[in-house]
Design a protein around this motif. Sequence first.
Motif, PDB file in Angstrom:
ATOM      1  N   GLY A   1     -34.032  37.296 -30.022  1.00 28.25           N
ATOM      2  CA  GLY A   1     -34.418  35.994 -30.555  1.00 28.25           C
ATOM      3  C   GLY A   1     -34.305  35.953 -32.069  1.00 28.25           C
ATOM      4  O   GLY A   1     -33.791  34.971 -32.624  1.00 28.25           O
ATOM      5  N   ASP A   2     -34.767  37.000 -32.744  1.00 30.85           N
ATOM      6  CA  ASP A   2     -34.667  37.037 -34.204  1.00 30.85           C
ATOM      7  C   ASP A   2     -33.212  37.014 -34.662  1.00 30.85           C
ATOM      8  O   ASP A   2     -32.871  36.334 -35.629  1.00 30.85           O
ATOM      9  CB  ASP A   2     -35.368  38.278 -34.758  1.00 30.85           C
ATOM     10  CG  ASP A   2     -36.877  38.197 -34.650  1.00 30.85           C
ATOM     11  OD1 ASP A   2     -37.410  37.083 -34.422  1.00 30.85           O
ATOM     12  OD2 ASP A   2     -37.527  39.252 -34.774  1.00 30.85           O
ATOM     13  N   ALA A   3     -32.360  37.756 -33.962  1.00 32.67           N
ATOM     14  CA  ALA A   3     -30.939  37.776 -34.330  1.00 32.67           C
ATOM     15  C   ALA A   3     -30.310  36.402 -34.142  1.00 32.67           C
ATOM     16  O   ALA A   3     -29.600  35.907 -35.032  1.00 32.67           O
ATOM     17  CB  ALA A   3     -30.204  38.817 -33.500  1.00 32.67           C
ATOM     18  N   LEU A   4     -30.580  35.765 -33.000  1.00 36.38           N
ATOM     19  CA  LEU A   4     -30.001  34.447 -32.748  1.00 36.38           C
ATOM     20  C   LEU A   4     -30.515  33.409 -33.747  1.00 36.38           C
ATOM     21  O   LEU A   4     -29.744  32.591 -34.262  1.00 36.38           O
ATOM     22  CB  LEU A   4     -30.293  34.000 -31.316  1.00 36.38           C
ATOM     23  CG  LEU A   4     -29.533  34.748 -30.228  1.00 36.38           C
ATOM     24  CD1 LEU A   4     -30.070  34.373 -28.848  1.00 36.38           C
ATOM     25  CD2 LEU A   4     -28.041  34.482 -30.320  1.00 36.38           C
ATOM     26  N   ARG A   5     -31.817  33.450 -34.019  1.00 36.76           N
ATOM     27  CA  ARG A   5     -32.376  32.513 -35.011  1.00 36.76           C
ATOM     28  C   ARG A   5     -31.772  32.756 -36.391  1.00 36.76           C
ATOM     29  O   ARG A   5     -31.447  31.819 -37.111  1.00 36.76           O
ATOM     30  CB  ARG A   5     -33.884  32.646 -35.077  1.00 36.76           C
ATOM     31  CG  ARG A   5     -34.607  31.932 -33.971  1.00 36.76           C
ATOM     32  CD  ARG A   5     -36.132  31.963 -34.172  1.00 36.76           C
ATOM     33  NE  ARG A   5     -36.766  31.905 -32.885  1.00 36.76           N
ATOM     34  CZ  ARG A   5     -37.146  32.955 -32.166  1.00 36.76           C
ATOM     35  NH1 ARG A   5     -37.025  34.178 -32.629  1.00 36.76           N
ATOM     36  NH2 ARG A   5     -37.699  32.793 -30.985  1.00 36.76           N
ATOM     37  N   GLY A   6     -31.628  34.031 -36.757  1.00 39.98           N
ATOM     38  CA  GLY A   6     -31.056  34.368 -38.059  1.00 39.98           C
ATOM     39  C   GLY A   6     -29.621  33.907 -38.214  1.00 39.98           C
ATOM     40  O   GLY A   6     -29.193  33.543 -39.308  1.00 39.98           O
ATOM     41  N   LEU A   7     -28.881  33.908 -37.121  1.00 33.89           N
ATOM     42  CA  LEU A   7     -27.502  33.429 -37.155  1.00 33.89           C
ATOM     43  C   LEU A   7     -27.414  31.914 -37.145  1.00 33.89           C
ATOM     44  O   LEU A   7     -26.382  31.349 -37.479  1.00 33.89           O
ATOM     45  CB  LEU A   7     -26.714  33.997 -35.976  1.00 33.89           C
ATOM     46  CG  LEU A   7     -26.465  35.504 -36.016  1.00 33.89           C
ATOM     47  CD1 LEU A   7     -25.917  35.988 -34.682  1.00 33.89           C
ATOM     48  CD2 LEU A   7     -25.514  35.845 -37.158  1.00 33.89           C
ATOM     49  N   GLY A   8     -28.498  31.255 -36.735  1.00 37.72           N
ATOM     50  CA  GLY A   8     -28.534  29.800 -36.757  1.00 37.72           C
ATOM     51  C   GLY A   8     -28.445  29.123 -35.408  1.00 37.72           C
ATOM     52  O   GLY A   8     -28.163  27.924 -35.335  1.00 37.72           O
TER      53      GLY A   8
ATOM     54  N   VAL B   1     -32.150  29.454 -28.113  1.00 36.67           N
ATOM     55  CA  VAL B   1     -32.846  30.744 -28.226  1.00 36.67           C
ATOM     56  C   VAL B   1     -33.926  30.854 -27.159  1.00 36.67           C
ATOM     57  O   VAL B   1     -34.053  31.888 -26.493  1.00 36.67           O
ATOM     58  CB  VAL B   1     -33.439  30.933 -29.640  1.00 36.67           C
ATOM     59  CG1 VAL B   1     -34.303  32.185 -29.706  1.00 36.67           C
ATOM     60  CG2 VAL B   1     -32.334  30.986 -30.694  1.00 36.67           C
ATOM     61  N   ASP B   2     -34.691  29.801 -26.971  1.00 40.57           N
ATOM     62  CA  ASP B   2     -35.748  29.814 -25.952  1.00 40.57           C
ATOM     63  C   ASP B   2     -35.178  30.082 -24.564  1.00 40.57           C
ATOM     64  O   ASP B   2     -35.741  30.872 -23.794  1.00 40.57           O
ATOM     65  CB  ASP B   2     -36.518  28.496 -25.951  1.00 40.57           C
ATOM     66  CG  ASP B   2     -37.357  28.293 -27.200  1.00 40.57           C
ATOM     67  OD1 ASP B   2     -37.572  29.265 -27.965  1.00 40.57           O
ATOM     68  OD2 ASP B   2     -37.791  27.143 -27.422  1.00 40.57           O
ATOM     69  N   ASP B   3     -34.055  29.438 -24.223  1.00 38.94           N
ATOM     70  CA  ASP B   3     -33.431  29.657 -22.916  1.00 38.94           C
ATOM     71  C   ASP B   3     -33.032  31.122 -22.736  1.00 38.94           C
ATOM     72  O   ASP B   3     -33.276  31.724 -21.688  1.00 38.94           O
ATOM     73  CB  ASP B   3     -32.195  28.772 -22.742  1.00 38.94           C
ATOM     74  CG  ASP B   3     -32.517  27.308 -22.552  1.00 38.94           C
ATOM     75  OD1 ASP B   3     -33.709  26.955 -22.405  1.00 38.94           O
ATOM     76  OD2 ASP B   3     -31.557  26.502 -22.551  1.00 38.94           O
TER      77      ASP B   3
ATOM     78  N   ARG C   1     -32.432  49.243 -19.565  1.00 39.96           N
ATOM     79  CA  ARG C   1     -31.647  49.009 -20.771  1.00 39.96           C
ATOM     80  C   ARG C   1     -31.356  47.522 -20.911  1.00 39.96           C
ATOM     81  O   ARG C   1     -31.007  46.857 -19.937  1.00 39.96           O
ATOM     82  CB  ARG C   1     -30.335  49.783 -20.667  1.00 39.96           C
ATOM     83  CG  ARG C   1     -29.402  49.619 -21.833  1.00 39.96           C
ATOM     84  CD  ARG C   1     -28.160  50.492 -21.665  1.00 39.96           C
ATOM     85  NE  ARG C   1     -27.432  50.238 -20.438  1.00 39.96           N
ATOM     86  CZ  ARG C   1     -26.537  49.265 -20.285  1.00 39.96           C
ATOM     87  NH1 ARG C   1     -26.258  48.450 -21.273  1.00 39.96           N
ATOM     88  NH2 ARG C   1     -25.913  49.109 -19.133  1.00 39.96           N
ATOM     89  N   VAL C   2     -31.505  47.019 -22.123  1.00 37.78           N
ATOM     90  CA  VAL C   2     -31.141  45.642 -22.443  1.00 37.78           C
ATOM     91  C   VAL C   2     -30.086  45.705 -23.533  1.00 37.78           C
ATOM     92  O   VAL C   2     -30.312  46.307 -24.592  1.00 37.78           O
ATOM     93  CB  VAL C   2     -32.353  44.822 -22.928  1.00 37.78           C
ATOM     94  CG1 VAL C   2     -31.923  43.404 -23.310  1.00 37.78           C
ATOM     95  CG2 VAL C   2     -33.449  44.794 -21.872  1.00 37.78           C
ATOM     96  N   ALA C   3     -28.939  45.113 -23.282  1.00 38.01           N
ATOM     97  CA  ALA C   3     -27.867  45.070 -24.272  1.00 38.01           C
ATOM     98  C   ALA C   3     -27.475  43.613 -24.474  1.00 38.01           C
ATOM     99  O   ALA C   3     -27.481  42.822 -23.531  1.00 38.01           O
ATOM    100  CB  ALA C   3     -26.663  45.886 -23.796  1.00 38.01           C
ATOM    101  N   ALA C   4     -27.138  43.269 -25.711  1.00 39.78           N
ATOM    102  CA  ALA C   4     -26.731  41.896 -26.021  1.00 39.78           C
ATOM    103  C   ALA C   4     -25.483  41.921 -26.898  1.00 39.78           C
ATOM    104  O   ALA C   4     -25.295  42.834 -27.698  1.00 39.78           O
ATOM    105  CB  ALA C   4     -27.854  41.157 -26.742  1.00 39.78           C
ATOM    106  N   ARG C   5     -24.656  40.908 -26.698  1.00 38.96           N
ATOM    107  CA  ARG C   5     -23.478  40.709 -27.538  1.00 38.96           C
ATOM    108  C   ARG C   5     -23.424  39.232 -27.878  1.00 38.96           C
ATOM    109  O   ARG C   5     -23.569  38.382 -26.994  1.00 38.96           O
ATOM    110  CB  ARG C   5     -22.210  41.121 -26.802  1.00 38.96           C
ATOM    111  CG  ARG C   5     -20.957  41.076 -27.673  1.00 38.96           C
ATOM    112  CD  ARG C   5     -19.721  41.444 -26.893  1.00 38.96           C
ATOM    113  NE  ARG C   5     -19.269  40.372 -26.032  1.00 38.96           N
ATOM    114  CZ  ARG C   5     -18.653  39.264 -26.449  1.00 38.96           C
ATOM    115  NH1 ARG C   5     -18.455  39.051 -27.724  1.00 38.96           N
ATOM    116  NH2 ARG C   5     -18.257  38.350 -25.589  1.00 38.96           N
TER     117      ARG C   5
END
Length: 127
Positions: free
Chosen positions: A3-10, A16-18, A41-45
């Motif tokens: 969430g922080d990464a997505l918010r930081g990118l805009g 983000v909530d979804d 494990r949680v991975a995101a791209r």
Amino acid sequence: MIGDALRGLGATDDCVDDVLVAASEACTNVIRHSRAPGDYRVAARVDASVCELEIADRGRGPRPAPADRGVLSESGRGIRIMRALVDDLDIDHVPDRGTVVHMRKRLTWRDGALVHRPDDRLMTSAG
């Protein structure tokens, strides 16, 4: 962190909530249903158009679903919630090796975001 990464990118707050609710549902399913001790494990791209998540465990897979859970049952809603919040959802299970949940969510961006989906006109003029 996602969430922080997505918010930081805009990314927009709704987007983000979804992603966060869908990821939380997948992680909750691992904890409640994997039937194996240990980590998951949680991975995101993230790129300019989508966020891809992968949640993997080494469990024995989900138990068979009861015949009638009822509308108000707390169990069994997680996958429906994930499907409603993301654009693509796949669940792969290999007996005695684990389960992997793959999710893809198309991203929407706030004005002035660090990441933007390239405008189609820019794409055709760059060639």
